[in-house]
Enzyme design. Structure first.
Site, PDB file in Angstrom:
ATOM      1  N   GLY A  10       0.783  -1.338  -0.242  1.00 58.55           N
ATOM      2  CA  GLY A  10      -0.143   0.100   0.021  1.00 58.55           C
ATOM      3  C   GLY A  10       0.856   1.260   0.109  1.00 58.55           C
ATOM      4  O   GLY A  10       1.632   1.259   0.831  1.00 58.55           O
ATOM      5  N   GLY A  12      -0.022   4.589  -0.565  1.00 60.91           N
ATOM      6  CA  GLY A  12      -0.973   5.654  -0.219  1.00 60.91           C
ATOM      7  C   GLY A  12      -0.197   6.768   0.756  1.00 60.91           C
ATOM      8  O   GLY A  12       0.904   6.729   0.979  1.00 60.91           O
ATOM      9  N   ASP A  34       2.239  -1.236  -4.474  1.00 62.69           N
ATOM     10  CA  ASP A  34       0.985  -0.716  -4.859  1.00 62.69           C
ATOM     11  C   ASP A  34       0.533  -1.297  -6.022  1.00 62.69           C
ATOM     12  O   ASP A  34       1.379  -1.629  -7.260  1.00 62.69           O
ATOM     13  CB  ASP A  34       0.908   0.861  -4.714  1.00 62.69           C
ATOM     14  CG  ASP A  34      -0.483   1.342  -4.534  1.00 62.69           C
ATOM     15  OD1 ASP A  34      -0.794   1.819  -3.108  1.00 62.69           O
ATOM     16  OD2 ASP A  34      -1.371   1.387  -5.145  1.00 62.69           O
ATOM     17  N   ARG A  83     -11.406   5.636   5.613  1.00 64.34           N
ATOM     18  CA  ARG A  83     -12.976   6.060   5.487  1.00 64.34           C
ATOM     19  C   ARG A  83     -13.096   7.618   5.335  1.00 64.34           C
ATOM     20  O   ARG A  83     -11.949   8.490   5.374  1.00 64.34           O
ATOM     21  CB  ARG A  83     -13.414   5.795   6.914  1.00 64.34           C
ATOM     22  CG  ARG A  83     -12.610   6.278   8.038  1.00 64.34           C
ATOM     23  CD  ARG A  83     -13.246   5.878   9.336  1.00 64.34           C
ATOM     24  NE  ARG A  83     -12.484   6.126  10.553  1.00 64.34           N
ATOM     25  CZ  ARG A  83     -12.724   6.335  11.627  1.00 64.34           C
ATOM     26  NH1 ARG A  83     -14.095   6.442  12.284  1.00 64.34           N
ATOM     27  NH2 ARG A  83     -12.141   6.580  12.634  1.00 64.34           N
ATOM     28  N   ARG A 152      -2.764   8.757  21.406  1.00 62.38           N
ATOM     29  CA  ARG A 152      -3.691   9.749  21.489  1.00 62.38           C
ATOM     30  C   ARG A 152      -4.276  10.177  22.769  1.00 62.38           C
ATOM     31  O   ARG A 152      -4.192  11.372  23.383  1.00 62.38           O
ATOM     32  CB  ARG A 152      -4.954   9.300  20.720  1.00 62.38           C
ATOM     33  CG  ARG A 152      -4.762   9.481  18.989  1.00 62.38           C
ATOM     34  CD  ARG A 152      -5.683   8.770  18.209  1.00 62.38           C
ATOM     35  NE  ARG A 152      -5.519   9.298  16.614  1.00 62.38           N
ATOM     36  CZ  ARG A 152      -6.057   8.361  15.795  1.00 62.38           C
ATOM     37  NH1 ARG A 152      -6.787   7.235  16.031  1.00 62.38           N
ATOM     38  NH2 ARG A 152      -5.949   8.917  14.538  1.00 62.38           N
ATOM     39  N   HIS A 176     -10.319  -1.813  17.970  1.00 59.79           N
ATOM     40  CA  HIS A 176      -9.721  -0.502  17.395  1.00 59.79           C
ATOM     41  C   HIS A 176     -11.122   0.419  16.861  1.00 59.79           C
ATOM     42  O   HIS A 176     -11.335   0.327  15.662  1.00 59.79           O
ATOM     43  CB  HIS A 176      -8.994  -0.503  16.356  1.00 59.79           C
ATOM     44  CG  HIS A 176      -8.409   0.668  15.773  1.00 59.79           C
ATOM     45  ND1 HIS A 176      -7.914   1.723  16.355  1.00 59.79           N
ATOM     46  CD2 HIS A 176      -8.157   1.010  14.500  1.00 59.79           C
ATOM     47  CE1 HIS A 176      -7.440   2.777  15.792  1.00 59.79           C
ATOM     48  NE2 HIS A 176      -7.474   2.387  14.637  1.00 59.79           N
TER      49      HIS A 176
HETATM   50  N1  APR Z   1      -3.156  -4.144  -3.439  1.00 56.91           N
HETATM   51  C1  APR Z   1      -2.385  -3.239  -2.930  1.00 56.91           C
HETATM   52  N2  APR Z   1      -2.674  -1.799  -2.615  1.00 56.91           N
HETATM   53  C2  APR Z   1      -4.000  -1.544  -2.859  1.00 56.91           C
HETATM   54  C3  APR Z   1      -4.902  -2.822  -3.358  1.00 56.91           C
HETATM   55  C4  APR Z   1      -4.451  -3.849  -3.430  1.00 56.91           C
HETATM   56  N3  APR Z   1      -5.354  -4.874  -4.071  1.00 56.91           N
HETATM   57  N4  APR Z   1      -6.051  -1.709  -3.347  1.00 56.91           N
HETATM   58  C5  APR Z   1      -5.781  -0.457  -2.982  1.00 56.91           C
HETATM   59  N5  APR Z   1      -4.416  -0.306  -2.894  1.00 56.91           N
HETATM   60  C6  APR Z   1      -3.862   0.819  -2.505  1.00 56.91           C
HETATM   61  C7  APR Z   1      -4.274   1.959  -3.093  1.00 56.91           C
HETATM   62  O1  APR Z   1      -3.738   2.062  -4.461  1.00 56.91           O
HETATM   63  C8  APR Z   1      -3.419   3.022  -2.094  1.00 56.91           C
HETATM   64  O2  APR Z   1      -2.699   3.577  -2.555  1.00 56.91           O
HETATM   65  O3  APR Z   1      -3.899   0.950  -0.990  1.00 56.91           O
HETATM   66  C9  APR Z   1      -3.409   2.585  -0.924  1.00 56.91           C
HETATM   67  C10 APR Z   1      -4.091   2.957   0.332  1.00 56.91           C
HETATM   68  O4  APR Z   1      -3.954   4.390   0.416  1.00 56.91           O
HETATM   69  P1  APR Z   1      -4.555   5.506   0.990  1.00 56.91           P
HETATM   70  O5  APR Z   1      -5.995   5.488   0.263  1.00 56.91           O
HETATM   71  O6  APR Z   1      -3.916   6.734   0.890  1.00 56.91           O
HETATM   72  O7  APR Z   1      -5.050   5.317   2.340  1.00 56.91           O
HETATM   73  P2  APR Z   1      -4.267   5.313   3.802  1.00 56.91           P
HETATM   74  O8  APR Z   1      -4.683   6.668   4.599  1.00 56.91           O
HETATM   75  O9  APR Z   1      -2.930   5.093   3.354  1.00 56.91           O
HETATM   76  O10 APR Z   1      -4.925   4.221   4.855  1.00 56.91           O
HETATM   77  C11 APR Z   1      -4.887   2.879   4.214  1.00 56.91           C
HETATM   78  O11 APR Z   1      -5.266   2.254   6.721  1.00 56.91           O
HETATM   79  O12 APR Z   1      -5.776   3.361   8.539  1.00 56.91           O
HETATM   80  C12 APR Z   1      -6.058   2.455   7.635  1.00 56.91           C
HETATM   81  O13 APR Z   1      -8.462   3.049   7.426  1.00 56.91           O
HETATM   82  C13 APR Z   1      -7.219   3.164   6.691  1.00 56.91           C
HETATM   83  O14 APR Z   1      -7.860   1.080   5.572  1.00 56.91           O
HETATM   84  C14 APR Z   1      -7.088   2.275   5.453  1.00 56.91           C
HETATM   85  C15 APR Z   1      -5.425   1.945   5.483  1.00 56.91           C
END
Ligand code: APR
EC number: 1.1.1.37
Length: 318
Positions: A10, A12, A34, A83, A152, A176
């Site tokens: 991931g 993101g 990713d 979310r 927190r 959580h």
């Molecule tokens: N495989 C790998 N990565 C994926 C997949 C997948 N099948 N599907 C989605 N992603 C990637 C997305 O492309 C994105 O870059 O997961 C990343 C998630 O990043 P964000 O949307 O920025 O989310 P983020 O704020 O990093 O949070 C990720 O952690 O705290 C939790 O609730 C939050 O579930 C969320 C997770």
């Protein structure tokens, strides 16, 4: 000796901050995975080009191929949707379960000896799914939630009392979610009970209780507070720091006592579910689950939180 290898699944918001923190602390070489082409590559290139300025010697590689996580010592999973305002973490279960299934297969195939730390929400359900699919032993599949929830709680206490966060000890147990259990009785400033300090500050027991109750409520809703402000996603700096503390304790065999989403086999009256409890994290992952007596009120809160976790986890299809 080769540097440790850290795979981040991931790329993101949280994944990007994690990659930068791993580099700044020289915790190990980083592979950022990713499914979006270019995203992890771009982030890694950007971070790596700061290395002469920040002075770190680690390799960063962005990828869309699970093969590149081969040999990872630690894998941190943030793949999945965050979310938006008005959503609970539980609302993410359907879409994030599908993602977690794919991710867990990738980890199982390419990093079978790794320690896995899950951050994706709803956390307690996602870590359960990851363990079931990888089939890794329970000491090697854990979730990050409690370090952040506790941080927190500790932040609010430090701000209220006007003391350094470094001198505050505070911990939350349970799932959580909105029913997590901030442990008021054990919250302290260098061992001095926080309730005692609040009573001294306000010279009024009822007022002290009211202030503490407000901090407990704010802790339970702290993730939502950030979501409401950001509007486009959820917290990412603090979850990244929290997971990194867990990874560091494992990689450096620090044996820190950190609230960890761990599989319980009777501890705290919970059998067969992942729930947040204090654990010793070292070279073997979870090396001990630290069990201690809860009073009747704390146990009742724990039972309520665990019931919420069970309700959600039991909806997971095999
Ligand atoms: N495989 C790998 N990565 C994926 C997949 C997948 N099948 N599907 C989605 N992603 C990637 C997305 O492309 C994105 O870059 O997961 C990343 C998630 O990043 P964000 O949307 O920025 O989310 P983020 O704020 O990093 O949070 C990720 O952690 O705290 C939790 O609730 C939050 O579930 C969320 C997770």
């Amino acid at each position: 000796m080769a540097r440790p290898k850290i795979a981040l699944i991931g790329g993101g918001q949280i994944g990007g901050v994690l990659a930068q923190l791993c580099a700044l602390r020289e915790l190990g070489d980083v592979v950022l995975f990713d499914i979006v082409e270019g995203l992890p590559q771009g982030k890694c290139l950007d971070i790596a080009e700061a290395s002469p300025v920040d002075g770190f010697d680690v390799e960063l590689r962005g990828t869309n191929d699970y093969k590149d996580i081969e040999g990872a010592n630690v894998v941190i999973v943030t793949a999945g949707l965050p979310r938006k305002p008005g959503m609970s973490r539980d609302d993410l279960i359907e879409v994030n379960s599908k993602i977690m299934r794919q991710v867990s297969e990738g980890i199982k195939q390419y990093a079978p000896d790794s320690f896995v730390i899950v951050i994706s929400n709803p956390l307690d359900a996602m870590v359960t799914l990851c363990q079931r699919i990888t089939g890794f032993p329970y000491n090697r599949v854990i979730g990050q939630a409690g370090v952040l929830d506790s941080a927190r709680f500790a932040s609010f206490i430090a701000w209220e009392l006007g003391v350094s966060v470094k001198d505050v000890t505070a911990m939350t147990l349970g799932g959580h979610g909105d029913d997590m259990v901030p442990l008021v009785r054990y919250a302290s400033v260098n061992g001095i009970p926080v309730m005692e300090l609040l009573e001294k500050k306000y010279k009024d027991k009822a007022k002290a209780k009211e202030v503490m109750e407000a901090m407990v409520k704010r802790t339970r809703g702290a993730g939502g507070e950030v979501v409401a402000l950001l509007k486009t996603g959820s917290a990412f700096y603090s979850p990244a720091s929290s997971a990194l503390a867990m990874a560091e304790s494992i990689l450096k065999d620090q044996k820190r006592v950190l609230p960890t989403c761990a599989f319980l086999d009777g501890e705290f009256g919970v059998k067969g579910y992942y729930v947040g409890v204090p654990c010793v994290l070292g070279a073997n992952g979870i090396e001990q689950i630290i069990e201690f007596e809860l009073d009747a009120e704390e146990q009742a809160m724990m039972d309520k939180s665990v019931a919420a976790v069970k309700g959600l986890v039991d909806t997971l299809k095999d």
